[in-house]
Every structure is written in C-alpha cells, then in structure tokens.
Design an enzyme around this catalytic site. Structure first.
Site, PDB file in Angstrom:
ATOM      1  N   HIS A  25       0.865  -1.178   0.000  1.00 25.03           N
ATOM      2  CA  HIS A  25       0.000   0.000   0.000  1.00 25.03           C
ATOM      3  C   HIS A  25       0.906   1.234   0.000  1.00 25.03           C
ATOM      4  CE1 HIS A  25      -2.796   2.950   1.804  1.00 25.03           C
ATOM      5  NE2 HIS A  25      -3.766   2.167   1.397  1.00 25.03           N
ATOM      6  N   ASP A  71       2.864  -4.612   7.951  1.00 26.21           N
ATOM      7  CA  ASP A  71       1.658  -3.811   7.756  1.00 26.21           C
ATOM      8  C   ASP A  71       0.490  -4.792   7.882  1.00 26.21           C
ATOM      9  OD1 ASP A  71      -0.606  -2.671   6.718  1.00 26.21           O
ATOM     10  OD2 ASP A  71       0.374  -1.796   4.963  1.00 26.21           O
ATOM     11  N   GLN A  89      -4.745  -5.286   6.918  1.00 21.76           N
ATOM     12  CA  GLN A  89      -5.763  -6.209   6.393  1.00 21.76           C
ATOM     13  C   GLN A  89      -5.623  -7.596   7.009  1.00 21.76           C
ATOM     14  OE1 GLN A  89      -8.110  -5.118   4.413  1.00 21.76           O
ATOM     15  NE2 GLN A  89      -7.264  -3.201   3.631  1.00 21.76           N
ATOM     16  N   LYS A 136     -10.707  -0.878  10.335  1.00 23.57           N
ATOM     17  CA  LYS A 136     -10.844  -2.100   9.520  1.00 23.57           C
ATOM     18  C   LYS A 136     -11.167  -3.299  10.399  1.00 23.57           C
ATOM     19  CE  LYS A 136      -7.530  -0.407   6.126  1.00 23.57           C
ATOM     20  NZ  LYS A 136      -8.294   0.207   5.045  1.00 23.57           N
ATOM     21  N   CYS A 179      -4.830   2.431  -3.726  1.00 23.06           N
ATOM     22  CA  CYS A 179      -3.591   2.950  -3.109  1.00 23.06           C
ATOM     23  C   CYS A 179      -2.450   1.963  -3.256  1.00 23.06           C
ATOM     24  CB  CYS A 179      -3.806   3.312  -1.638  1.00 23.06           C
ATOM     25  SG  CYS A 179      -5.066   4.541  -1.381  1.00 23.06           S
TER      26      CYS A 179
HETATM   27  N1  C6P Z   1      -6.462   0.437   2.669  1.00 24.04           N
HETATM   28  C1  C6P Z   1      -8.259   0.105   1.083  1.00 24.04           C
HETATM   29  O1  C6P Z   1      -9.324   0.423   0.532  1.00 24.04           O
HETATM   30  P1  C6P Z   1      -5.179   3.730   7.028  1.00 24.04           P
HETATM   31  O2  C6P Z   1      -5.685   4.601   5.921  1.00 24.04           O
HETATM   32  O3  C6P Z   1      -3.984   4.358   7.706  1.00 24.04           O
HETATM   33  O4  C6P Z   1      -6.231   3.280   7.953  1.00 24.04           O
HETATM   34  O5  C6P Z   1      -4.665   2.374   6.335  1.00 24.04           O
HETATM   35  C2  C6P Z   1      -3.723   2.421   5.298  1.00 24.04           C
HETATM   36  C3  C6P Z   1      -3.494   1.055   4.750  1.00 24.04           C
HETATM   37  C4  C6P Z   1      -2.241   0.488   4.914  1.00 24.04           C
HETATM   38  N2  C6P Z   1      -1.975  -0.758   4.497  1.00 24.04           N
HETATM   39  C5  C6P Z   1      -2.909  -1.499   3.892  1.00 24.04           C
HETATM   40  C6  C6P Z   1      -2.577  -2.896   3.478  1.00 24.04           C
HETATM   41  C7  C6P Z   1      -4.179  -0.982   3.678  1.00 24.04           C
HETATM   42  O6  C6P Z   1      -5.106  -1.742   3.075  1.00 24.04           O
HETATM   43  C8  C6P Z   1      -4.481   0.332   4.096  1.00 24.04           C
HETATM   44  C9  C6P Z   1      -5.816   0.943   3.817  1.00 24.04           C
HETATM   45  C10 C6P Z   1      -7.798   0.880   2.299  1.00 24.04           C
HETATM   46  O7  C6P Z   1      -7.596  -0.830   0.673  1.00 24.04           O
HETATM   47  C11 C6P Z   1      -7.917   2.354   2.097  1.00 24.04           C
HETATM   48  S1  C6P Z   1      -6.762   2.964   0.918  1.00 24.04           S
END
Ligand code: C6P
Length: 418
Positions: A136, A213, A216, A239, A377
C-alpha cells in the site's frame, strides 16, 4: 432460500449464525437506491456493531474527560477506560507488555512513526530498506521520503503472476546493507497472505528488524506478535469494526526504548525546561498531545466484539465466502480475477477486457452494491500487471452467500448492458 452451491451453505451455517450477527450492524439494514445495501467494501473500512456505537455513546455521555492529566473523577474514569483498551489490544495480538502498544491515528501514522523515529536514527547513506511490489502507498512513501533524505535505497521484492512474492528473489535482496524490511501481511488489492513468518526468520538470521503492515490481517486472521516475532506491527481500528482515527503501532519494548520520540508535545514528556526536555516512559513517549480517547475505547469494544465471535471462526467464515465467490465469479463471461495466491484472504480484485472498473463500480452502486474501484492505493501493483485499475469486492464477518449471488447476478447484467 436457495443457493447455487449447497455444500458451501452448509459449511457456512455450521460456523456461526451470520444472520444473527447481521442484526448487530444497524447500517446493514439501510436501503441504497431502493435496494438493500450489499456492502462489499470491507477492505476500505468495516461497518460498526451496535456494541461499539454504544461504547462511543457511553463514553461521550458519561465519561468524557482528558486522560493522564486530571485529579478529578471523570479524568480517572476516562484514563482507566483508555488504559484498559490498551490491555485489550495487547491481549488481542499477544504482545508481552502494554508498553509495546502505542495508540496512533491508524496504520499510516504507525508506519510514519517508525520511519521518522527508527528510520532517522538508524538509516544512513548507502543503507537499504526492503519492501515488496504489493505494498500500500502507506508502506512505500514513508520509506521513499526517508531514503531520499538519507541517500539510502529502497529495494523491491518482485511478485509473480499469481500475486505471490518471489521468495528466492527476496533472499537475494538481503545484504549487509539491509537495515529494515517492511512488508504487507495481507495485500488489500490481491488478497495474498504473505509468508511473513519465513520472511521474519530470514531477516532475523541477518539481524534485520521487520515491520508488518497488518491493516488487512488483524480483522481476518489470528495475529500473535510473539509467535511471529515481528519487530513492529501496524494496524487501523476502522478495519477491525472499530472507529476511524485510531490505530496501533506494536513495537518490541527494547527497540521502542532505543528510539527517539516522533512528535513533541503534552503527555510525552517527563520534565520540560527551556534548556532541555526529558521524555515520558513507554508507551507515552510516542503519544504526544490528547489522544483519540473515544476511538481507543471504541477499538477496545470492537476487539471484545470480534473476540466474542472468535477470529478463528471469522477466518473460516470468510474463507468459505472467498471459495464460493471465486467459483461463482467464473460464471461471469470475460471476468478475470487479479490475485490467485495459494493463501488468500477474502478480497477479490477483478477486471474485464472492455469495461472500465469505474463503470462497473457505478453500475453496481445502482444495484445497491458497494465495491471499491481504482488502484486501491497500490499503484505499483497496477503497473506490475499493466492495468489502470480493478474492481474489488472485499468481505467481512457479516457477509453472506446471498450477497455473493447478488454481486454475480449484477455483474452478469453489466455484461448485457456493455
Ligand atoms: N487500505 C483500502 O481500501 P489507514 O488509511 O492508515 O487506515 O490504512 C492504510 C493502509 C495500509 N496498508 C494497507 C494494506 C491498507 O489496506 C491500508 C488501507 C484501504 O484498501 C484504504 S486505501
């Protein structure tokens, strides 16, 4: 009710009563464009159960106060609830100590914290940081900024056509210049569950720390930081059926101890004079300013909720949904699934040769179906497969087989229209 695949229905029914669980989520009852909401955008954010909404309401109606500061009653109550939430997070990921649990705004801030603090201290000119091709942007850009500042190099683990990292190539990237490996545990675009345990073992043989990370992962799989032996782990509350604006950075205590503060301000200090400042102990050293108190307490409530169902059961439920959806999507002419890793979480990205994903997303929206379309992203993944975007259906603990059928039927209609 009749389903296209009865064995899958039986399998799902035996895990938990998903229809009962759906009652906990008020938003799932709303109509979207006169259709019952079919929410398949859980990788972007999950819906919140009534239990979490009640916790937030209770906090603001009976506990609201600033924490760690006041001698008055409410401040004590809010502080206790906040610190109790930290212990819930600690237990949820099996950290050794609550000192290792830092509240942040989310995964993005957690990774930036490590890049600014650990990175600025430990990365020097000529050093290397390894990430993968399926990161990401939150796990790319902070390292790029750091590498530019320090004249260090970002090395990329390639991925194959199925969306799996090429492990031999990863091993070849490791050298005595490698100072950190930062990889996604579960890909938000491809659904790939990466072999993080093996990555960590290979890294540690070379004394290289690893950041995971887990944005997910914590919502789909049991995550045990001691078993994994990761050095850092980042995730977001929203999430995991919790509120937005709250997240976690886990770090091993000795590593966090060695790191300088990220942001300066209230709460992270021990003593301030104009000449010098000494810093608070862990984890407060990394929590400058008033935290998202309600968010943290709400996250604690979300963890209670998930634990009451059981993350193992959620993983099985979502696995059955993934299998069913993968099978049924094969019926849609021209649809190709992007990401066919052996170990996958319940995320399905798909493309059509002649239909742009945004048109798919718009059409599905008219059917009351929420999916995400775009690059998610993860632009380097799109570049890897030479596509502009995908449509992505991502499942959560409350999704049903019927919703898979709704998606498949709508996609068949899309084909007729275009
Ligand atoms: N992915 C998606 O629609 P934040 O925005 O900080 O809560 O998470 C960022 C982030 C970092 N790593 C991974 C693997 C992610 O999936 C995400 C967030 C969302 O896939 C929003 S872009």
């Amino acid at each position: 009710m009749t389903f296209k695949q009865e064995p899958a229905v039986q399998e799902l029914k035996s895990i938990y009563d998903v229809y009962r669980i759906r009652e906990d989520f008020p938003i799932l009852k709303i109509k979207v464009r006169k259709k019952t909401l079919c929410y398949l955008d859980n990788a972007a954010t999950t819906q919140k159960p009534q239990q979490v909404l009640d916790t937030l309401n209770k906090y603001y109606t009976s506990m609201n106060s600033n924490i760690h500061r006041g001698v008055h009653y409410l401040s004590g109550v809010a502080t206790d609830a906040f610190e109790e939430a930290r212990i819930k997070v600690k237990n949820f990921i099996n950290a050794k100590s609550e000192k290792e649990i830092i509240f942040t705004r989310g995964t993005t801030e957690s990774i930036n914290l490590v890049a600014h603090s650990f990175g600025r201290k430990n990365i020097k000119e000529g050093d290397e940081i390894i990430i993968s091709n399926m990161e990401h942007h939150s796990n790319i850009v902070p390292w790029q900024l750091l590498c530019n500042e320090k004249k260090a190099k970002l090395k990329i683990i390639p991925i194959d056509d199925n969306g799996e990292i090429i492990f031999d190539d990863f091993l070849k990237l490791i050298s005595n210049k490698t100072k950190l490996i930062s990889v996604v545990y579960v890909s938000n675009s491809l659904g790939t569950i990466n072999p993080v345990k093996q990555i960590i073992e290979a890294a540690h043989k070379n004394n290289i720390p690893v950041l995971l990370d887990a944005a997910q992962s914590v919502n789909h799989l049991p995550v045990d930081v001691q078993k994994l032996d990761c050095d850092f782990l980042a995730f977001s509350g929203h999430k995991l059926y919790g509120p937005t604006g709250i997240g976690i950075l886990y770090g091993k205590e000795n590593i966090l101890e060695s790191m300088p503060p990220f942001m300066g301000g209230g709460d992270m200090i021990s003593k301030v004079t104009f000449e010098e400042t000494t810093f608070n102990e862990l984890p407060f050293k990394f929590e400058a300013g008033t935290s998202n108190i309600a968010g943290a307490i709400g996250l604690g409530s979300a963890i209670d909720y998930v634990a009451s169902i059981g993350i193992d059961k959620i993983a099985v439920h979502e696995g059955a949904l993934l299998d069913y959806a993968t099978q049924r999507l094969k019926e849609v002419p021209g649809l190709a699934i992007l990401g066919n890793a052996k170990h996958k979480s319940a995320v399905i990205s798909f493309i059509f040769d002649n239909i742009h994903p945004h048109d798919i997303g718009t059409f599905l929206d008219y059917e009351g179906i929420a999916v995400r379309t775009g690059h998610h992203c993860t632009q380097p993944i799109m570049q890897r497969y030479n596509i502009p975007a995908t449509s992505r259906a991502s499942f959560g603990l409350y999704n049903t087989l019927e919703e898979v059928d709704v998606l498949v039927d709508a996609l068949k209609k899309v084909i007729e229209v275009f």
